[in-house]
Design a protein around this motif. Sequence first.
Motif, PDB file in Angstrom:
ATOM      1  N   LEU A  11      13.681  34.353 -43.869  1.00  0.00           N
ATOM      2  CA  LEU A  11      14.476  34.486 -45.091  1.00  0.00           C
ATOM      3  C   LEU A  11      15.308  33.238 -45.339  1.00  0.00           C
ATOM      4  O   LEU A  11      15.451  32.781 -46.477  1.00  0.00           O
ATOM      5  CB  LEU A  11      15.372  35.714 -44.996  1.00  0.00           C
ATOM      6  N   GLU A  12      15.846  32.670 -44.269  1.00  0.00           N
ATOM      7  CA  GLU A  12      16.624  31.438 -44.393  1.00  0.00           C
ATOM      8  C   GLU A  12      15.739  30.293 -44.888  1.00  0.00           C
ATOM      9  O   GLU A  12      16.157  29.505 -45.755  1.00  0.00           O
ATOM     10  CB  GLU A  12      17.242  31.082 -43.040  1.00  0.00           C
ATOM     11  N   ALA A  13      14.519  30.200 -44.378  1.00  0.00           N
ATOM     12  CA  ALA A  13      13.606  29.141 -44.805  1.00  0.00           C
ATOM     13  C   ALA A  13      13.286  29.256 -46.292  1.00  0.00           C
ATOM     14  O   ALA A  13      13.302  28.260 -47.028  1.00  0.00           O
ATOM     15  CB  ALA A  13      12.318  29.190 -43.984  1.00  0.00           C
ATOM     16  N   LEU A  14      13.007  30.477 -46.750  1.00  0.00           N
ATOM     17  CA  LEU A  14      12.671  30.666 -48.162  1.00  0.00           C
ATOM     18  C   LEU A  14      13.890  30.472 -49.048  1.00  0.00           C
ATOM     19  O   LEU A  14      13.810  29.791 -50.087  1.00  0.00           O
ATOM     20  CB  LEU A  14      12.085  32.062 -48.378  1.00  0.00           C
ATOM     21  N   ALA A  15      15.018  31.070 -48.675  1.00  0.00           N
ATOM     22  CA  ALA A  15      16.229  30.933 -49.490  1.00  0.00           C
ATOM     23  C   ALA A  15      16.649  29.471 -49.610  1.00  0.00           C
ATOM     24  O   ALA A  15      17.009  29.001 -50.699  1.00  0.00           O
ATOM     25  CB  ALA A  15      17.358  31.765 -48.892  1.00  0.00           C
ATOM     26  N   ALA A  16      16.606  28.742 -48.507  1.00  0.00           N
ATOM     27  CA  ALA A  16      16.997  27.333 -48.536  1.00  0.00           C
ATOM     28  C   ALA A  16      16.057  26.522 -49.422  1.00  0.00           C
ATOM     29  O   ALA A  16      16.492  25.640 -50.173  1.00  0.00           O
ATOM     30  CB  ALA A  16      17.007  26.777 -47.113  1.00  0.00           C
ATOM     31  N   HIS A  17      14.765  26.826 -49.351  1.00  0.00           N
ATOM     32  CA  HIS A  17      13.804  26.123 -50.204  1.00  0.00           C
ATOM     33  C   HIS A  17      14.093  26.377 -51.677  1.00  0.00           C
ATOM     34  O   HIS A  17      14.116  25.437 -52.483  1.00  0.00           O
ATOM     35  CB  HIS A  17      12.388  26.584 -49.863  1.00  0.00           C
ATOM     36  N   LEU A  18      14.331  27.623 -52.035  1.00  0.00           N
ATOM     37  CA  LEU A  18      14.564  27.969 -53.439  1.00  0.00           C
ATOM     38  C   LEU A  18      15.937  27.508 -53.920  1.00  0.00           C
ATOM     39  O   LEU A  18      16.125  27.253 -55.112  1.00  0.00           O
ATOM     40  CB  LEU A  18      14.424  29.477 -53.633  1.00  0.00           C
ATOM     41  N   GLU A  19      16.901  27.400 -53.005  1.00  0.00           N
ATOM     42  CA  GLU A  19      18.251  26.962 -53.357  1.00  0.00           C
ATOM     43  C   GLU A  19      18.426  25.462 -53.188  1.00  0.00           C
ATOM     44  O   GLU A  19      19.512  24.935 -53.413  1.00  0.00           O
ATOM     45  CB  GLU A  19      19.277  27.704 -52.501  1.00  0.00           C
ATOM     46  N   ASP A  20      17.356  24.783 -52.771  1.00  0.00           N
ATOM     47  CA  ASP A  20      17.350  23.328 -52.611  1.00  0.00           C
ATOM     48  C   ASP A  20      18.460  22.864 -51.657  1.00  0.00           C
ATOM     49  O   ASP A  20      19.272  22.010 -51.981  1.00  0.00           O
ATOM     50  CB  ASP A  20      17.519  22.627 -53.968  1.00  0.00           C
ATOM     51  N   ARG A  21      18.450  23.444 -50.475  1.00  0.00           N
ATOM     52  CA  ARG A  21      19.402  23.040 -49.431  1.00  0.00           C
ATOM     53  C   ARG A  21      18.667  22.966 -48.096  1.00  0.00           C
ATOM     54  O   ARG A  21      17.533  23.419 -47.965  1.00  0.00           O
ATOM     55  CB  ARG A  21      20.566  24.023 -49.335  1.00  0.00           C
ATOM     56  N   LYS A  22      19.329  22.396 -47.105  1.00  0.00           N
ATOM     57  CA  LYS A  22      18.732  22.267 -45.779  1.00  0.00           C
ATOM     58  C   LYS A  22      18.842  23.587 -45.030  1.00  0.00           C
ATOM     59  O   LYS A  22      19.926  24.145 -44.916  1.00  0.00           O
ATOM     60  CB  LYS A  22      19.427  21.160 -44.993  1.00  0.00           C
TER      61      LYS A  22
END
Length: 276
Positions: A11-22
């Motif tokens: 979930l962290e990997a997907l959320a970070a990708h969609l939120e454009d963060r590391k």
Amino acid sequence: MSTVEHCLYCLEALAAHLEDRKPMTLDQVQMSWAEYISAANDADDDADELAKRLPALRRLAASSSSSSTAASASSSSSSSTTSLQQQSGVATPATSVSSTPPPTIAESPLFVTWNTLSGRGGEHSLRGCIGTFEPHELGEGLSSYALTSALQDTRFSPITLSELPSLEVAVTLLTNFEDAADPMDWELGKHGLRISFLYHGYRHGATYLPNVAPEQGWTKEETISSLMRKAGWTGRRDRWRDVNLKVVRYQGREESLEYEEYKRWRDWVVARQEDK
């Protein structure tokens, strides 16, 4: 065995990708989750009062104060998908905090599944599922397949940022691969299946994870027939036995987590960082 931390990491990997963060690393997620658990345990509330208000702790208290059966004890602590309830600003996980941690797995074949939850009953609708039968280092493999299954499953459009709150992720680490003696040499609910066969001059193949057949209410024969259809077989359903099937059975316990539970943990992580 897949864990809550593996689900959080996806979930962290997907959320970070969609939120454009590391994104956080798997090691960071695992360490943070341990601290999160510890903070929940250290909440300055009377245990009896907590037991009255929090279903997870109420079940734990009941199992420790009475001679519960093995089945009910297992049921009381088996699912990480029970809602995390907030207490003193910290959510108390539904998993048993006194259970022995599972052994650490460095690499494994794996599948990442995304579901959409809808309606009051939280009905599940598949939103993406892709994995690999090759062992992958979990830090790289889970992150990669979390994004691949969310964004590149050709059966669905890519998951968008607005969909995050409705998502559930499920992680399955695969083990115990064995050639089946015949298409019926496996157990419902225990084994996943990987089949292959020649049809019209081409080799076809498909897989179902261990949880698929029980969730669909299929018999073993219905599972094989459906799996062959998935692989591209178009023959009569009652003639599936005419096909020379190669069947590999495997095992794997699924762990799942809803975005809402991830968000509680993530908010706690962000609040801690801001306090430093």
